[in-house]
Design a protein around this motif. Sequence first.
Motif, PDB file in Angstrom:
ATOM      1  N   VAL A 207     -42.773 -36.959 -23.557  1.00 33.43           N
ATOM      2  CA  VAL A 207     -42.561 -35.560 -23.186  1.00 33.43           C
ATOM      3  C   VAL A 207     -43.611 -34.700 -23.864  1.00 33.43           C
ATOM      4  N   GLU A 208     -44.301 -33.925 -23.064  1.00 35.80           N
ATOM      5  CA  GLU A 208     -45.395 -33.085 -23.576  1.00 35.80           C
ATOM      6  C   GLU A 208     -44.878 -31.799 -24.212  1.00 35.80           C
ATOM      7  N   ALA A 209     -43.866 -31.172 -23.594  1.00 35.88           N
ATOM      8  CA  ALA A 209     -43.319 -29.914 -24.105  1.00 35.88           C
ATOM      9  C   ALA A 209     -41.918 -29.714 -23.530  1.00 35.88           C
ATOM     10  N   VAL A 210     -41.102 -28.974 -24.281  1.00 31.43           N
ATOM     11  CA  VAL A 210     -39.746 -28.652 -23.838  1.00 31.43           C
ATOM     12  C   VAL A 210     -39.588 -27.137 -23.863  1.00 31.43           C
ATOM     13  N   PHE A 211     -39.044 -26.573 -22.784  1.00 23.14           N
ATOM     14  CA  PHE A 211     -38.792 -25.138 -22.706  1.00 23.14           C
ATOM     15  C   PHE A 211     -37.287 -24.907 -22.789  1.00 23.14           C
ATOM     16  N   TYR A 212     -36.825 -24.534 -23.973  1.00 27.97           N
ATOM     17  CA  TYR A 212     -35.403 -24.286 -24.213  1.00 27.97           C
ATOM     18  C   TYR A 212     -35.295 -23.263 -25.333  1.00 27.97           C
ATOM     19  N   PRO A 213     -34.713 -22.095 -25.075  1.00 28.25           N
ATOM     20  CA  PRO A 213     -34.724 -21.031 -26.082  1.00 28.25           C
ATOM     21  C   PRO A 213     -33.954 -21.359 -27.355  1.00 28.25           C
ATOM     22  N   GLY A 214     -33.131 -22.408 -27.335  1.00 30.39           N
ATOM     23  CA  GLY A 214     -32.397 -22.799 -28.531  1.00 30.39           C
ATOM     24  C   GLY A 214     -33.229 -23.573 -29.536  1.00 30.39           C
ATOM     25  N   LEU A 215     -34.413 -24.033 -29.140  1.00 25.02           N
ATOM     26  CA  LEU A 215     -35.303 -24.731 -30.073  1.00 25.02           C
ATOM     27  C   LEU A 215     -36.067 -23.719 -30.915  1.00 25.02           C
ATOM     28  N   GLU A 216     -36.183 -23.980 -32.190  1.00 31.80           N
ATOM     29  CA  GLU A 216     -36.899 -23.058 -33.073  1.00 31.80           C
ATOM     30  C   GLU A 216     -38.366 -22.945 -32.703  1.00 31.80           C
TER      31      GLU A 216
END
Length: 371
Positions: A270-279
């Motif tokens: 996985v290159e990147a994750v878009f989730y506002p709960g990640l710091e």
Amino acid sequence: MKPETLAIHASNLVKNTTGDVTPPINLSTTFFRDENGGYPGGHMYSRVSNPNRSALENTVAKLEYGEDAAAFASGNYCGMALFQALKPGSHIIAPDDMYWGIKKQLLTIYHETLEFDFVDQTDLNLIKSAVKPNTKVIWIETPSNPLLKVTDIEEISKIAKANQATLVCDSTFASPILQNPILLGADLIMHSSTKYLGGHSDILGGILVTAKKDELWEKIKNIQQTGGAVPSPFDCFLLCRSIKTLAYRMKGHCENGKRVAEFLDKHPNVEAVFYPGLETHPQHEIAKKQMKDFGGMMSFLVKGDVDATRLVVNKVKLFAQATSLGGVESLIEHRYSVEGPDSKTPKNLLRISVGLEHVDDIIADLEQALG
């Protein structure tokens, strides 16, 4: 009352002689008039109003701390009603990352009557510089679809008020349980009630909530009642029923969403994750400020090209490869192929709606698909 209590009791508007605890489905299209021509039951014709629709609108208005709500036959028609209510030549500032169905309306239906600009609304200066003398609406979507950008509702409301513009917030990804834009300065809130409000992938609908009954709102209500793109009594009944469990479903979506995002964030493919709960999310602090939790929606970039991405989406077994979101089942989708060749969505992006299955099963399915 707290949201959990409102969600259960706000739709119980109708008191009838049979003593139903759950309001029945009212299928009548027309209602009795009295000897003076009035409507003692409060309803004239079901295009204008219906007991089940009134119950739905009352419930969502209360959950969003608004004065009134207008339910429509689809989420897209919420946008249509607002755009129709604007005077020709009005200017709209819209987000660069925006649900493609509403964006398509602007580009293909209202391009001859309305002006609009798409800007990165995480940059307040870009919004300020996009304001024109004829700017009437700032349309925000937070978290956004599909990149999960978070816009600062409170700060953008200040820009809107300073320029006498209406701030409209598409809060579909958050639901009224996680975010209340009216309390942060928004004038109108939109939800695709097909999604978390419905929660079971079996209802099509949309709803607008207003902070106050102003002139624009009266135009929108006229479009709703005169245009007639309203949900059926049965759909309204199902939505009221689903909303009763919304608060507790959202807790499950949030818990599972956090675990899945953390898993994906550490995965070597996985290159990147878009989730506002990640710091690590660039607007994480804004999300913490204006959201109670971070939901079950996220997107991630697969390491590799579009073929590698399609391989992942075609290998899942538990996830359903399907459009939409917010249901009890987990869904996954390659957004670029849905949005078409003009899409700016990365070709290696997959959007997932984390459902309410056991989180270990959800993660195991993604693990085997990512390989």
